[in-house]
Scaffold this motif. Structure first.
Motif, PDB file in Angstrom:
ATOM      1  N   GLU A 198       0.843  -1.213   0.000  1.00 19.60           N
ATOM      2  CA  GLU A 198       0.000   0.000   0.000  1.00 19.60           C
ATOM      3  C   GLU A 198       0.871   1.253   0.000  1.00 19.60           C
ATOM      4  O   GLU A 198       0.616   2.199  -0.753  1.00 19.60           O
ATOM      5  CB  GLU A 198      -0.911   0.010   1.223  1.00 19.60           C
ATOM      6  CG  GLU A 198      -1.745   1.268   1.342  1.00 19.60           C
ATOM      7  CD  GLU A 198      -2.504   1.358   2.659  1.00 19.60           C
ATOM      8  OE1 GLU A 198      -2.688   2.502   3.132  1.00 19.60           O
ATOM      9  OE2 GLU A 198      -2.901   0.321   3.202  1.00 19.60           O
ATOM     10  N   PHE A 199       1.905   1.255   0.817  1.00 20.71           N
ATOM     11  CA  PHE A 199       2.818   2.391   0.910  1.00 20.71           C
ATOM     12  C   PHE A 199       3.463   2.677  -0.443  1.00 20.71           C
ATOM     13  O   PHE A 199       3.485   3.823  -0.911  1.00 20.71           O
ATOM     14  CB  PHE A 199       3.882   2.096   1.970  1.00 20.71           C
ATOM     15  CG  PHE A 199       4.901   3.183   2.147  1.00 20.71           C
ATOM     16  CD1 PHE A 199       4.601   4.325   2.870  1.00 20.71           C
ATOM     17  CD2 PHE A 199       6.170   3.051   1.606  1.00 20.71           C
ATOM     18  CE1 PHE A 199       5.547   5.331   3.040  1.00 20.71           C
ATOM     19  CE2 PHE A 199       7.121   4.046   1.767  1.00 20.71           C
ATOM     20  CZ  PHE A 199       6.811   5.181   2.489  1.00 20.71           C
ATOM     21  N   LEU A 200       3.962   1.617  -1.104  1.00 20.03           N
ATOM     22  CA  LEU A 200       4.602   1.803  -2.404  1.00 20.03           C
ATOM     23  C   LEU A 200       3.615   2.274  -3.461  1.00 20.03           C
ATOM     24  O   LEU A 200       3.957   3.117  -4.299  1.00 20.03           O
ATOM     25  CB  LEU A 200       5.282   0.511  -2.856  1.00 20.03           C
ATOM     26  CG  LEU A 200       6.538   0.122  -2.086  1.00 20.03           C
ATOM     27  CD1 LEU A 200       7.079  -1.208  -2.592  1.00 20.03           C
ATOM     28  CD2 LEU A 200       7.604   1.197  -2.168  1.00 20.03           C
ATOM     29  N   GLU A 201       2.407   1.750  -3.435  1.00 18.32           N
ATOM     30  CA  GLU A 201       1.384   2.193  -4.390  1.00 18.32           C
ATOM     31  C   GLU A 201       1.086   3.679  -4.204  1.00 18.32           C
ATOM     32  O   GLU A 201       0.918   4.412  -5.186  1.00 18.32           O
ATOM     33  CB  GLU A 201       0.104   1.374  -4.240  1.00 18.32           C
ATOM     34  CG  GLU A 201       0.227  -0.036  -4.768  1.00 18.32           C
ATOM     35  CD  GLU A 201       0.553  -0.097  -6.243  1.00 18.32           C
ATOM     36  OE1 GLU A 201      -0.009   0.694  -7.028  1.00 18.32           O
ATOM     37  OE2 GLU A 201       1.387  -0.939  -6.619  1.00 18.32           O
ATOM     38  N   ARG A 202       1.024   4.118  -2.967  1.00 17.36           N
ATOM     39  CA  ARG A 202       0.765   5.540  -2.706  1.00 17.36           C
ATOM     40  C   ARG A 202       1.912   6.400  -3.216  1.00 17.36           C
ATOM     41  O   ARG A 202       1.690   7.472  -3.793  1.00 17.36           O
ATOM     42  CB  ARG A 202       0.516   5.760  -1.205  1.00 17.36           C
ATOM     43  CG  ARG A 202      -0.828   5.179  -0.760  1.00 17.36           C
ATOM     44  CD  ARG A 202      -1.009   5.146   0.732  1.00 17.36           C
ATOM     45  NE  ARG A 202      -1.122   6.480   1.307  1.00 17.36           N
ATOM     46  CZ  ARG A 202      -1.335   6.700   2.604  1.00 17.36           C
ATOM     47  NH1 ARG A 202      -1.474   5.679   3.453  1.00 17.36           N
ATOM     48  NH2 ARG A 202      -1.424   7.929   3.058  1.00 17.36           N
ATOM     49  N   LEU A 203       3.147   5.924  -3.041  1.00 17.01           N
ATOM     50  CA  LEU A 203       4.305   6.662  -3.563  1.00 17.01           C
ATOM     51  C   LEU A 203       4.276   6.705  -5.083  1.00 17.01           C
ATOM     52  O   LEU A 203       4.527   7.739  -5.688  1.00 17.01           O
ATOM     53  CB  LEU A 203       5.613   6.019  -3.093  1.00 17.01           C
ATOM     54  CG  LEU A 203       6.019   6.240  -1.646  1.00 17.01           C
ATOM     55  CD1 LEU A 203       7.302   5.481  -1.348  1.00 17.01           C
ATOM     56  CD2 LEU A 203       6.197   7.714  -1.346  1.00 17.01           C
ATOM     57  N   ARG A 204       3.971   5.560  -5.702  1.00 18.92           N
ATOM     58  CA  ARG A 204       3.915   5.493  -7.167  1.00 18.92           C
ATOM     59  C   ARG A 204       2.836   6.409  -7.731  1.00 18.92           C
ATOM     60  O   ARG A 204       2.967   6.908  -8.845  1.00 18.92           O
ATOM     61  CB  ARG A 204       3.647   4.062  -7.618  1.00 18.92           C
ATOM     62  CG  ARG A 204       4.799   3.126  -7.408  1.00 18.92           C
ATOM     63  CD  ARG A 204       4.437   1.720  -7.835  1.00 18.92           C
ATOM     64  NE  ARG A 204       5.435   0.766  -7.394  1.00 18.92           N
ATOM     65  CZ  ARG A 204       5.154  -0.380  -6.803  1.00 18.92           C
ATOM     66  NH1 ARG A 204       3.902  -0.740  -6.596  1.00 18.92           N
ATOM     67  NH2 ARG A 204       6.121  -1.184  -6.433  1.00 18.92           N
ATOM     68  N   ASP A 226       7.777   7.761   8.495  1.00 16.35           N
ATOM     69  CA  ASP A 226       7.310   8.088   9.842  1.00 16.35           C
ATOM     70  C   ASP A 226       5.801   8.317   9.901  1.00 16.35           C
ATOM     71  O   ASP A 226       5.129   7.818  10.810  1.00 16.35           O
ATOM     72  CB  ASP A 226       8.030   9.330  10.392  1.00 16.35           C
ATOM     73  CG  ASP A 226       9.491   9.045  10.684  1.00 16.35           C
ATOM     74  OD1 ASP A 226       9.843   7.869  10.942  1.00 16.35           O
ATOM     75  OD2 ASP A 226      10.290   9.997  10.660  1.00 16.35           O
ATOM     76  N   SER A 227       5.255   9.041   8.936  1.00 14.09           N
ATOM     77  CA  SER A 227       3.821   9.297   8.967  1.00 14.09           C
ATOM     78  C   SER A 227       3.023   8.027   8.684  1.00 14.09           C
ATOM     79  O   SER A 227       1.975   7.798   9.288  1.00 14.09           O
ATOM     80  CB  SER A 227       3.425  10.408   7.993  1.00 14.09           C
ATOM     81  OG  SER A 227       3.679  10.019   6.655  1.00 14.09           O
ATOM     82  N   PHE A 228       3.525   7.182   7.804  1.00 14.85           N
ATOM     83  CA  PHE A 228       2.830   5.928   7.507  1.00 14.85           C
ATOM     84  C   PHE A 228       2.879   5.000   8.714  1.00 14.85           C
ATOM     85  O   PHE A 228       1.875   4.380   9.070  1.00 14.85           O
ATOM     86  CB  PHE A 228       3.443   5.255   6.278  1.00 14.85           C
ATOM     87  CG  PHE A 228       2.638   4.099   5.771  1.00 14.85           C
ATOM     88  CD1 PHE A 228       1.510   4.307   4.995  1.00 14.85           C
ATOM     89  CD2 PHE A 228       3.007   2.793   6.067  1.00 14.85           C
ATOM     90  CE1 PHE A 228       0.759   3.241   4.522  1.00 14.85           C
ATOM     91  CE2 PHE A 228       2.268   1.721   5.596  1.00 14.85           C
ATOM     92  CZ  PHE A 228       1.144   1.945   4.828  1.00 14.85           C
ATOM     93  N   VAL A 229       4.044   4.904   9.343  1.00 12.12           N
ATOM     94  CA  VAL A 229       4.189   4.059  10.528  1.00 12.12           C
ATOM     95  C   VAL A 229       3.263   4.549  11.644  1.00 12.12           C
ATOM     96  O   VAL A 229       2.661   3.740  12.354  1.00 12.12           O
ATOM     97  CB  VAL A 229       5.656   4.008  10.992  1.00 12.12           C
ATOM     98  CG1 VAL A 229       5.788   3.373  12.363  1.00 12.12           C
ATOM     99  CG2 VAL A 229       6.500   3.253   9.972  1.00 12.12           C
ATOM    100  N   ALA A 230       3.124   5.855  11.769  1.00 10.46           N
ATOM    101  CA  ALA A 230       2.242   6.406  12.807  1.00 10.46           C
ATOM    102  C   ALA A 230       0.794   5.958  12.609  1.00 10.46           C
ATOM    103  O   ALA A 230       0.048   5.831  13.575  1.00 10.46           O
ATOM    104  CB  ALA A 230       2.329   7.927  12.810  1.00 10.46           C
TER     105      ALA A 230
END
Length: 75
Positions: free
Chosen positions: A16-22, A30-34
């Motif tokens: 999910e994180f990589l898709e959001r970056l792409r 840090d914000s995602f981990v939070a």
């Protein structure tokens, strides 16, 4: 939560994180981990490595062929 469940959740969230970056979203680790404190340690270890791999895969694409510029005439 079992270790296997934690690993599976971390993998899903990393995707999910990589898709959001792409998609062009500017999101920090840090914000995602939070947003996902329940598996913060796994994400802090996994996300930077995945970002590095993602960057490497982009940089290993062959460059576009260069257009040669020749003079219209010699001499």
């Amino acid at each position: 939560m079992t270790d296997d469940e934690r690993e599976e959740l971390a993998a899903v969230l990393a995707d999910e994180f990589l898709e959001r970056l792409r998609a062009g979203e500017h999101i920090s680790v840090d914000s995602f981990v939070a947003e996902h404190e329940e598996i913060a340690s796994e994400l802090r270890e996994l996300l930077p490595a995945m970002m590095n791999m993602e960057g490497l895969s982009r940089n290993t694409q062959p460059p576009a062929p260069a257009m040669a510029h020749y003079p219209e005439r010699l001499g």
